[in-house]
Design an enzyme around this catalytic site. Structure first.
Site, short mmCIF file in Angstrom:
data_model
loop_
_atom_site.label_atom_id
_atom_site.label_comp_id
_atom_site.label_asym_id
_atom_site.label_seq_id
_atom_site.Cartn_x
_atom_site.Cartn_y
_atom_site.Cartn_z
N SER A 201 39.90 33.54 44.17
CA SER A 201 39.03 34.38 43.48
C SER A 201 39.46 35.83 43.51
O SER A 201 40.19 36.20 44.24
CB SER A 201 37.66 34.28 44.42
OG SER A 201 36.97 33.22 44.37
N PRO A 202 38.78 36.69 42.48
CA PRO A 202 39.20 37.93 42.41
C PRO A 202 38.42 38.94 43.17
O PRO A 202 37.98 39.83 42.86
CB PRO A 202 38.83 38.34 40.89
CG PRO A 202 37.64 37.35 40.79
CD PRO A 202 37.69 36.12 41.51
#
Ligand SMILES: [Zn+2]
Length: 765
Positions: free
Chosen positions: A347-348
């Protein structure tokens, strides 16, 4: 892709429907169409021959020479085109011919459901940034071999899209560009319009097939490749690698921990932090572009976003290209692509926390700020690598490609510890409905066959091939046709010491590491030292978790279609491709994908054509005008009565322009693809369209007199498209305490957004 089942169940009424959206008559019709379609699919006799050839090599072989492919679309090129025929190899000492192209693939900005979150209320309502296809062509004059590397701002590259692009390339170039040497990958943005797949699960997961979007995306990819081809010139390719920290985080750390300790000890993190950058230059010194890979989900923008956007990777491209003065209307312009890698469990949102819904929270405020932060980090690192020390890629080009049927692949016992094993027909597990912190679903993660729940146990009895996965939907066993692909393309591309591993899937971090090792082991004897896992390429067939991670049955394991030996299947088949590449042998396909173009297609409901402006108002008239004066950091907002944006998506154009008064006339300083602007559409009563244009005034804006322009098309009788324009009042932008100047130098294109930028990404409905 996220939360497919969760969204669908919500729409089915099994879960609560979203308030106002659910009340919409059009959307209720859509739900009915969706489920009627599902029922029809189960009732109508099959029209899909199991082995009907959709292999591009079986397409018509007639070679139609292009008159001038660059002249195809109407675009406003006002600079000399740099296109030229490929140079003769003997004329240049440069190791390669290199070319680049970029083209608009922004789909319909109204009413089309976005792909990825499977949130049926997430339909397009305007544009944050335009979507692009970015292509590089690389030719090795010594061998005559060439490859095309394409990256598109999309959720995935669906089989229908890649097949149609290859057909068009064949019609133009004959056998020059085929499935073998064309690599098309997606950034995995979750804020692009959907409806691009022939497979039922993916078309129903975006409320049906959208012919308009499909045509735009196919044509844009094709045009970008043509432009890259036409701009081929002697040049070099160089590579740089380096770590990008604090830009990614594991979203499935408990599953990762099931991988063997000694294997995990070899890595410092549970995500891959390395970025690889290719730098393309022409021999005449002109910069061609940059292509980078970094593993992170393009999910900085969440499912409440209804403006089209390239997400973090699109934003990184935008920053790089803006810094290099890219002209999107010009062939041979600088192109910067940010491709994805083994981002399956990545995920970012590093350093973030989960909100009440257990989704990542943007600690900076609205998610669009975190999107800008993630994009800027990727850009900054890629830029530093691009400008720093780079290694020339020499040693020639080669490639191998093969379609493999993953529905029952016998696995080599050396990969299974000696036990006989095989992959399974496609299926998704119950925990796919759980979603991830990027987009939460409706059930809990980790539902497996060890679960005490009766349902899980029952499902496990029905599908023993899938091991601990309680199968919620056997997508490979649709009555008429598979609901997801099972015959999938695998691809290896070697460029000197680099190999790209093209996979049509989302591999988790450790899956990607194992697959890279498998391939490198075979290719190291021929001088290949670095492998890039080029994910989301050429088709889409779910996730790939390691066998150990699979046992946890988180979202990624539940979305691993072909059972616990899926990764082993990839390793086995990629190893065969690598050996064939090393030994110079061909790799004929053992299967061909079914021709899904004849399968049943759910189609997105279309709005009945026709536009109206309120009585007494003209199209383009201003309903709410700008104020008199502004200062940097403020947002200008102007509202117009407009036409339905899908009447003409203005490909290669812009729905808006921010203009500044200059002595020579009005100068445009920002368009709808600039991050500092937003184009918003909202349906009004009686077929009216409310258009809102917003402009965040950058901190370094040139003071002066400005105005906002909006253009579009209305649809008249008999479907005639009629262009219109609207212009705001002239307003002043001044620095606090200064007087606006009328005659100041033309500003650099696209100044940096103000720090307090961007607020609205989802429209108030
Ligand atoms: Zn994904």
């Amino acid at each position: 892709m996220l939360n497919w089942g969760g969204g669908l169940l919500r729409q089915a009424g099994i879960v609560r429907l979203e308030g106002k959206w659910a009340a919409s008559r059009e959307n209720r019709s859509m739900i009915r169409a969706l489920f009627l379609g599902g029922v029809l699919l189960l009732m109508v006799p099959s029209t899909v021959p199991a082995t009907a050839s959709a292999d591009p090599s079986a397409a018509p072989t007639s070679h139609t020479a292009p008159t001038d492919p660059l002249m195809g679309p109407a675009d406003a090129t006002d600079e000399p085109r740099t296109a030229s025929a490929p140079h003769n190899a003997s004329e240049t000492p440069a190791p390669f011919l290199v070319g680049s192209g970029v083209y608009d693939i922004t789909g319909p900005p109204a009413d089309v459901m976005m792909a990825g979150y499977v949130e049926f209320s997430q339909t397009t309502h305007g544009i944050h940034t335009r979507l692009r296809s970015r292509a590089f062509v690389l030719v090795d004059p010594a061998s005559g071999r060439r490859v095309v590397l394409v990256n598109i701002d999309q959720i995935a590259v669906f089989q229908a899209v890649s097949e149609r692009v290859l057909e068009r390339l064949r019609a133009t170039f004959g056998d020059l560009y085929t499935a073998e040497n064309v690599h098309i990958a997606a950034t995995h943005t979750h804020t692009a319009p959907g409806g691009l797949s022939d497979y039922f699960m993916y078309s129903s997961g975006t409320a049906g097939f959208s012919q308009q979007n499909f045509d735009i995306v196919v044509d844009g990819i094709y045009q970008s490749i043509v432009r890259a081809h036409q701009s081929l010139a002697p040049g070099t390719v160089r590579m740089a690698r380096g770590d990008l920290l604090d830009s990614s985080v594991s979203r499935s750390p408990d599953a990762y921990l099931l991988n063997p300790q000694e294997e995990r000890d070899r890595y410092r993190a549970n995500v891959d932090t390395e970025m690889t950058v290719l730098r393309f230059d022409r021999a005449d010194g002109r910069e061609v572009g940059a292509l980078s890979w970094f593993a992170v989900h393009a999910t900085s923008l969440h499912s409440d976003t209804t403006l089209i956007s390239g997400d973090n990777k699109g934003y990184a491209s935008y920053l790089f290209e803006r810094a290099k003065g890219t002209r999107y209307d010009t062939a041979g312009t600088f192109v910067a692509a940010f491709a994805n890698a083994n981002a399956g469990d990545v995920s970012p949102y590093p350093g973030s926390r989960l909100n009440r819904r257990k989704e990542w929270e943007c600690l900076e405020g609205p998610h669009i700020r975190c999107n800008a932060t993630s994009g800027r980090k990727q850009y900054d690192r890629a830029r530093a690598l691009y400008d720093g020390e780079t290694e020339p890629l020499e040693g020639g080009i080669d490639f191998r490609h093969r379609y493999v049927d993953f529905s029952s692949l016998e696995i080599d016992p050396r990969l299974t510890g000696g036990a006989p094993a095989h992959t399974c027909y496609g299926a998704i597990g119950l925990s796919m409905l759980a979603g991830t912190p990027d987009g939460i679903g409706i059930t809990r993660p980790g539902q497996s066959c060890t679960d005490p729940s009766f349902l899980a146990r029952l499902l496990c009895l029905r599908h023993p091939c899938h091991g601990v996965k309680p199968v919620g939907l056997a997508t490979g066993r649709g009555l008429l046709a598979p609901l997801t692909p099972q015959v999938i393309p695998l691809q290896l591309i070697r460029i000197g010491p680099l190999v790209l591993i093209g996979v049509p899937a989302e591999l988790t971090t450790m899956s990607g590491r194992r697959l890279r090792e498998t391939v490198l082991k075979e290719l190291e004897p021929m001088g290949v030292r670095h492998a890039v896992l080029a994910g989301y390429a050429n088709a889409y067939a779910g996730y790939v978790a390691t066998r150990e991670e699979y046992q946890r049955q988180n979202y990624e394991g539940a979305s691993t279609h072909f059972g616990e030996w899926t990764l082993a299947g990839y390793q086995q088949e990629m190893q065969r491709l690598a050996v064939a590449l090393r030994e110079g042998r061909p790799t004929p396909s053992s299967a061909t994908p079914p021709d899904m173009s004849k399968a049943f297609r759910l189609r997105t409901p279309h709005r009945i054509p026709g536009d109206r402006a309120p009585w007494g108002k003209a199209f383009g008239s201003v309903s709410v005008d700008a104020a008199d004066r502004y200062t940097p950091g403020m947002t200008v907002e102007v509202r117009f009565w407009g036409g339905y944006p899908n009447n003409d998506p203005l490909i290669q154009g812009s729905y808006l322009e921010v203009q500044r008064a200059a002595p020579e006339g009005w100068q445009t300083i920002a368009y709808d693809w600039d991050a500092e602007t937003r184009f918003l559409w909202k349906a009004g009563w009686f077929k009216t369209s409310k258009i809102t244009v917003q402009w965040d005034i950058p901190a370094d804006v040139v003071p002066g007199r400005y105005r906002i322009l909006h253009r579009g098309h209305t649809l008249g009788r008999k479907g005639r498209r009629l262009p219109y324009e609207g212009v705001s009042r002239v307003f002043a932008v001044e620095r606090p305490g200064t007087v606006p100047a009328d005659s100041v130098p033309h500003p650099a294109r696209g100044a940096a957004p103000a720090s307090g930028e961007v607020v609205i990404l989802s429209e108030a409905r």
